[in-house]
Write a protein that holds these residues in place. Structure first.
Motif, PDB file in Angstrom:
ATOM      1  N   GLN A 193       0.846  -1.097  -0.275  1.00 52.66           N
ATOM      2  CA  GLN A 193      -0.531   0.475  -0.441  1.00 52.66           C
ATOM      3  C   GLN A 193       0.479   1.399  -0.063  1.00 52.66           C
ATOM      4  OE1 GLN A 193      -2.664  -0.550   2.743  1.00 52.66           O
ATOM      5  NE2 GLN A 193      -1.894   0.046   5.292  1.00 52.66           N
ATOM      6  N   GLY A 194       2.459   0.941   0.984  1.00 50.98           N
ATOM      7  CA  GLY A 194       2.853   2.252   0.677  1.00 50.98           C
ATOM      8  C   GLY A 194       3.548   2.961  -0.955  1.00 50.98           C
ATOM      9  N   HIS A 195       3.935   2.089  -1.915  1.00 53.66           N
ATOM     10  CA  HIS A 195       4.002   1.867  -2.907  1.00 53.66           C
ATOM     11  C   HIS A 195       3.369   1.968  -4.020  1.00 53.66           C
ATOM     12  CE1 HIS A 195       7.808  -1.747  -2.960  1.00 53.66           C
ATOM     13  NE2 HIS A 195       7.755  -0.512  -2.264  1.00 53.66           N
ATOM     14  N   ALA A 196       2.066   1.339  -3.452  1.00 54.31           N
ATOM     15  CA  ALA A 196       0.335   2.069  -3.943  1.00 54.31           C
ATOM     16  C   ALA A 196       0.174   3.942  -4.537  1.00 54.31           C
ATOM     17  CB  ALA A 196      -0.422   1.741  -4.129  1.00 54.31           C
ATOM     18  N   VAL A 197       0.730   4.316  -3.061  1.00 52.50           N
ATOM     19  CA  VAL A 197       0.547   5.797  -2.795  1.00 52.50           C
ATOM     20  C   VAL A 197       1.341   6.390  -3.214  1.00 52.50           C
ATOM     21  CG1 VAL A 197       0.504   7.040  -1.047  1.00 52.50           C
ATOM     22  CG2 VAL A 197      -0.778   5.631  -1.110  1.00 52.50           C
ATOM     23  N   GLU A 233       7.339   6.830   5.615  1.00 52.67           N
ATOM     24  CA  GLU A 233       8.510   6.531   6.200  1.00 52.67           C
ATOM     25  C   GLU A 233       9.465   6.184   5.039  1.00 52.67           C
ATOM     26  OE1 GLU A 233       7.928   3.826   9.407  1.00 52.67           O
ATOM     27  OE2 GLU A 233       7.475   2.183   8.418  1.00 52.67           O
ATOM     28  N   MET A 234       8.392   4.719   3.884  1.00 49.93           N
ATOM     29  CA  MET A 234       9.025   4.746   2.821  1.00 49.93           C
ATOM     30  C   MET A 234      10.084   5.510   1.897  1.00 49.93           C
ATOM     31  SD  MET A 234       6.631   1.373   1.825  1.00 49.93           S
ATOM     32  CE  MET A 234       7.014   0.795   1.351  1.00 49.93           C
ATOM     33  N   GLN A 235       8.831   6.670   1.900  1.00 51.20           N
ATOM     34  CA  GLN A 235       9.347   7.875   0.836  1.00 51.20           C
ATOM     35  C   GLN A 235      10.882   8.026   0.401  1.00 51.20           C
ATOM     36  OE1 GLN A 235      10.281  11.506   1.164  1.00 51.20           O
ATOM     37  NE2 GLN A 235      10.986  11.690  -0.362  1.00 51.20           N
ATOM     38  N   PRO A 236      11.236   7.975   2.077  1.00 49.91           N
ATOM     39  CA  PRO A 236      13.242   8.267   1.862  1.00 49.91           C
ATOM     40  C   PRO A 236      13.902   7.745   1.178  1.00 49.91           C
ATOM     41  CG  PRO A 236      12.075   9.589   3.762  1.00 49.91           C
ATOM     42  CD  PRO A 236      11.384   7.929   2.876  1.00 49.91           C
ATOM     43  N   GLY A 237      13.476   6.227   0.852  1.00 50.70           N
ATOM     44  CA  GLY A 237      14.083   5.298   0.027  1.00 50.70           C
ATOM     45  C   GLY A 237      13.124   4.657  -1.107  1.00 50.70           C
ATOM     46  N   TYR A 238      12.138   4.725  -1.304  1.00 47.33           N
ATOM     47  CA  TYR A 238      11.955   4.158  -1.905  1.00 47.33           C
ATOM     48  C   TYR A 238      11.163   4.730  -3.037  1.00 47.33           C
ATOM     49  CZ  TYR A 238       7.954   1.495  -5.002  1.00 47.33           C
ATOM     50  OH  TYR A 238       7.415   0.852  -6.025  1.00 47.33           O
ATOM     51  N   ALA A 239      11.258   6.177  -2.771  1.00 50.14           N
ATOM     52  CA  ALA A 239      10.868   7.674  -3.875  1.00 50.14           C
ATOM     53  C   ALA A 239      11.589   8.916  -3.552  1.00 50.14           C
ATOM     54  CB  ALA A 239       9.267   7.282  -4.193  1.00 50.14           C
ATOM     55  N   PRO A 240      12.418   8.895  -3.181  1.00 50.88           N
ATOM     56  CA  PRO A 240      13.525  10.048  -2.518  1.00 50.88           C
ATOM     57  C   PRO A 240      13.561  10.681  -3.638  1.00 50.88           C
ATOM     58  CG  PRO A 240      15.349   8.613  -3.858  1.00 50.88           C
ATOM     59  CD  PRO A 240      13.761   7.680  -4.057  1.00 50.88           C
ATOM     60  N   LEU A 354      10.296   2.684  10.093  1.00 50.15           N
ATOM     61  CA  LEU A 354      11.412   3.019   9.383  1.00 50.15           C
ATOM     62  C   LEU A 354      11.564   5.045  10.334  1.00 50.15           C
ATOM     63  CD1 LEU A 354      10.682   1.863   5.987  1.00 50.15           C
ATOM     64  CD2 LEU A 354      12.862   1.412   7.469  1.00 50.15           C
ATOM     65  N   THR A 355      11.968   6.014   9.625  1.00 43.57           N
ATOM     66  CA  THR A 355      11.834   7.437   9.517  1.00 43.57           C
ATOM     67  C   THR A 355      11.139   8.187   8.487  1.00 43.57           C
ATOM     68  OG1 THR A 355      13.670   7.585  11.018  1.00 43.57           O
ATOM     69  CG2 THR A 355      13.090   9.564  10.330  1.00 43.57           C
ATOM     70  N   PRO A 356      10.108   9.098   8.579  1.00 48.25           N
ATOM     71  CA  PRO A 356       9.860  10.221   7.945  1.00 48.25           C
ATOM     72  C   PRO A 356      11.007  11.136   7.982  1.00 48.25           C
ATOM     73  CG  PRO A 356       8.112   9.427   8.933  1.00 48.25           C
ATOM     74  CD  PRO A 356       9.120   8.430   9.809  1.00 48.25           C
ATOM     75  N   THR A 357      11.053  11.328   6.580  1.00 49.69           N
ATOM     76  CA  THR A 357      11.730  13.009   6.645  1.00 49.69           C
ATOM     77  C   THR A 357      11.339  14.096   6.313  1.00 49.69           C
ATOM     78  OG1 THR A 357      12.584  12.150   4.145  1.00 49.69           O
ATOM     79  CG2 THR A 357      13.975  11.850   6.288  1.00 49.69           C
ATOM     80  N   SER A 358       9.541  13.898   6.091  1.00 51.33           N
ATOM     81  CA  SER A 358       8.849  14.730   6.049  1.00 51.33           C
ATOM     82  C   SER A 358       7.848  15.096   7.102  1.00 51.33           C
ATOM     83  CB  SER A 358       8.100  15.248   4.293  1.00 51.33           C
ATOM     84  OG  SER A 358       7.888  13.700   4.590  1.00 51.33           O
ATOM     85  N   PRO A 359       7.131  16.350   7.391  1.00 52.86           N
ATOM     86  CA  PRO A 359       6.758  15.789   8.700  1.00 52.86           C
ATOM     87  C   PRO A 359       5.004  14.987   8.282  1.00 52.86           C
ATOM     88  CG  PRO A 359       7.286  18.320   7.693  1.00 52.86           C
ATOM     89  CD  PRO A 359       7.725  17.528   6.756  1.00 52.86           C
ATOM     90  N   VAL A 360       4.753  15.116   9.836  1.00 51.90           N
ATOM     91  CA  VAL A 360       3.297  14.046   9.524  1.00 51.90           C
ATOM     92  C   VAL A 360       2.284  14.461  10.370  1.00 51.90           C
ATOM     93  CG1 VAL A 360       3.476  11.608   9.920  1.00 51.90           C
ATOM     94  CG2 VAL A 360       4.736  11.961   8.629  1.00 51.90           C
ATOM     95  N   LEU A 361       1.429  14.810  10.383  1.00 55.98           N
ATOM     96  CA  LEU A 361       0.028  14.638  11.654  1.00 55.98           C
ATOM     97  C   LEU A 361      -0.560  13.551  11.470  1.00 55.98           C
ATOM     98  CD1 LEU A 361      -1.713  16.445  13.052  1.00 55.98           C
ATOM     99  CD2 LEU A 361      -3.071  17.026  11.111  1.00 55.98           C
ATOM    100  N   VAL A 362      -0.857  12.502  12.892  1.00 57.79           N
ATOM    101  CA  VAL A 362      -1.208  11.968  12.879  1.00 57.79           C
ATOM    102  C   VAL A 362      -2.177  11.920  13.700  1.00 57.79           C
ATOM    103  CG1 VAL A 362      -0.254   9.255  14.310  1.00 57.79           C
ATOM    104  CG2 VAL A 362       1.307  10.268  13.039  1.00 57.79           C
ATOM    105  N   THR A 363      -3.459  11.193  14.086  1.00 57.83           N
ATOM    106  CA  THR A 363      -4.488  12.016  14.484  1.00 57.83           C
ATOM    107  C   THR A 363      -5.638  10.788  15.158  1.00 57.83           C
ATOM    108  OG1 THR A 363      -6.181  11.880  12.552  1.00 57.83           O
ATOM    109  CG2 THR A 363      -4.961  14.426  13.656  1.00 57.83           C
TER     110      THR A 363
END
Length: 442
Positions: A193-197, A233-240, A354-363
């Motif tokens: 699902q991370g890849h699909a997004v 959290e996958m973006q820095p490695g999968y779609a930098p 993993l670590t996101p390198t952009s801001p995240v809002l979790v609710t």
């Protein structure tokens, strides 16, 4: 409480229907039992069938077709709102190319935020596992109905898609892997699902003729919140190369075991079968471990669920308990924890390593009766510990009809997305490069 009869196909002992034959074969042999598809499933829609060969690069646009969005109010481009149904390339968990469907709604007015016009990728909440449940099939009218199968799917993301369109953003809604397209929908599979997004964002850039520098925001709640959290959290490695500015992960399904334990017995608990079907399809060793522990009625239900939407679950299997489709009548979660391969595979779905390198809002709603609050809070804590920029906001909505999902789980979605926790405002600020503290947990 539903009786055990709910999980048996309604056929007589001597029935020779295709489904009865499939169930008989499953009972006679363990191989493939947990993934036997209902024989009555409708053939795939021609658009959703990819060509024998297609571009393997993630985000490649395979084909498109125009579709109208009748739910939108009249705008600068008239009514109905023009959109495109899209088939694009993504990757499975083993890095194989796969075609994924979705919807692209180009901007129809000026961008009302700061900075360049952005793309917003919307990851839908749970819609089901049958191909007919895809959001791209319900986008035009808000509802897709299949009378032949007594199946129905509502477009839960219409409000968010139209809200972002009204702000002047480009919008892409993904159907995820296996929803509409060939193969099973790998529900809550963290990697897929991370890849699909992320590949939907690449496809949107290709459709818009813009580059990866296009400002990007991710929007998701429930299953969608898990999908956007995984993507972040996958973006820095999968779609930098993507210019990800911010993510909303509302009520994220970050810990699958915790979610299974919470929803077992509530209105949509049979959706647990969506997860099992998808995980078993990708991990045959899990099927081998589970097969002897699932009852014939449980096998029948898992087969039915592969072709059902969440509305079907509510009407056909409400308030199910997993004790009713295990052979020893213990909760399915007990078995998942006892079986080494199953336990490992479920643990691998956990988001937060993993670590996101952009801001995240979790609710998350403190009294959410479907996706537990504590595992969402743990996700924020895990990310904060790695130095990520995270804002965690609690929703104090009191318990209302616990176990019925609609007020307890979907109530916070409306409040967090558009109300007091204002996910739209948070993302508009990130798209405008407004600073945000490194980690804020209320």
């Amino acid at each position: 409480m539903p009786s055990y009869r709910r999980f048996r196909p309604r056929i007589g002992p001597g029935s020779r229907t295709p489904f009865a034959l499939a169930l008989a074969a499953c009972t006679a042999t363990a191989a493939g039992c947990l993934t036997a598809s209902p024989a009555a499933a409708a053939p795939p829609d021609e658009f959703y069938t990819p060509p024998a060969q297609f571009a393997p690069e993630p985000g490649s646009v395979i084909k498109t077709e125009p579709i109208p969005v009748y739910l939108a109010p009249p705008g600068s481009k008239g009514w109905p709102l023009p959109a495109q149904r899209v088939l694009y390339t993504s990757r499975t968990q083993d890095d194989s190319p796969v075609a994924v469907s979705g919807v692209f709604i180009d901007a129809t007015g000026p961008w009302h935020g700061s900075g360049p016009r952005p793309t917003v990728v919307i990851a839908p909440g749970t819609v089901g596992q049958g191909d007919q449940c895809a959001v791209s099939k319900a986008i035009s009218t808000g509802l897709y109905a299949d009378p032949g199968r007594l199946s129905m799917s509502a477009n839960q993301e219409a409000l968010s898609a139209l809200a972002w369109n009204s702000l002047g953003a480009r919008v892409f809604l993904t159907d995820y892997i296996g929803m509409g397209t060939p193969g099973i929908h790998t529900y809550v599979n963290r990697v897929e699902q991370g890849h699909a997004v992320l590949d939907a964002a690449r496809a949107a850039d290709n459709l818009a003729g813009t580059g990866p520098e296009t400002p990007l925001a991710l929007w998701g709640y429930s299953q969608g919140g898990g999908a956007t959290a995984s993507a972040a959290e996958m973006q820095p490695g999968y779609a930098p190369e993507l210019n990800l500015k911010g993510t909303w992960a509302g009520a994220p399904t970050a810990d699958l075991a915790a979610v299974i334990g919470r929803i077992d017995g509530n209105l949509i608990s049979a959706a647990i079968g969506f997860a099992i079907n998808g995980l078993v399809d990708r991990n045959p060793q899990m099927r081998d471990e589970l097969d002897t522990r699932v009852s014939p009625g449980g096998r029948a239900l898992l087969g039915q669920l592969q072709d059902e939407c969440i509305a079907d679950v509510i009407f056909k299997h409400p308030f199910a308990r997993t004790t009713e489709f295990t052979a020893d009548r213990r909760p399915l979660l007990d078995h998942l924890r006892e079986l080494p391969e199953a336990d490992r595979i479920v643990r691998e779905q956990r988001i937060g390593n993993l670590t996101p390198t952009s801001p995240v809002l979790v609710t998350s709603g403190i009294n959410d009766d479907t996706v537990p609050y504590q595992q969402a809070r743990q996700l924020a804590d895990d990310w904060c510990a790695t130095g990520a920029t995270v804002t965690f906001r609690s929703n104090p909505l009191p318990p209302i009809a616990p176990g019925t999902v609609l007020p307890g789980h979907f109530g916070p979605e409306i409040i967090d997305g558009y109300g007091t926790n204002n996910a739209i405002g948070y993302l508009v600020d990130r798209l405008g490069d407004k600073p945000v503290p490194g980690c804020t947990v209320d």
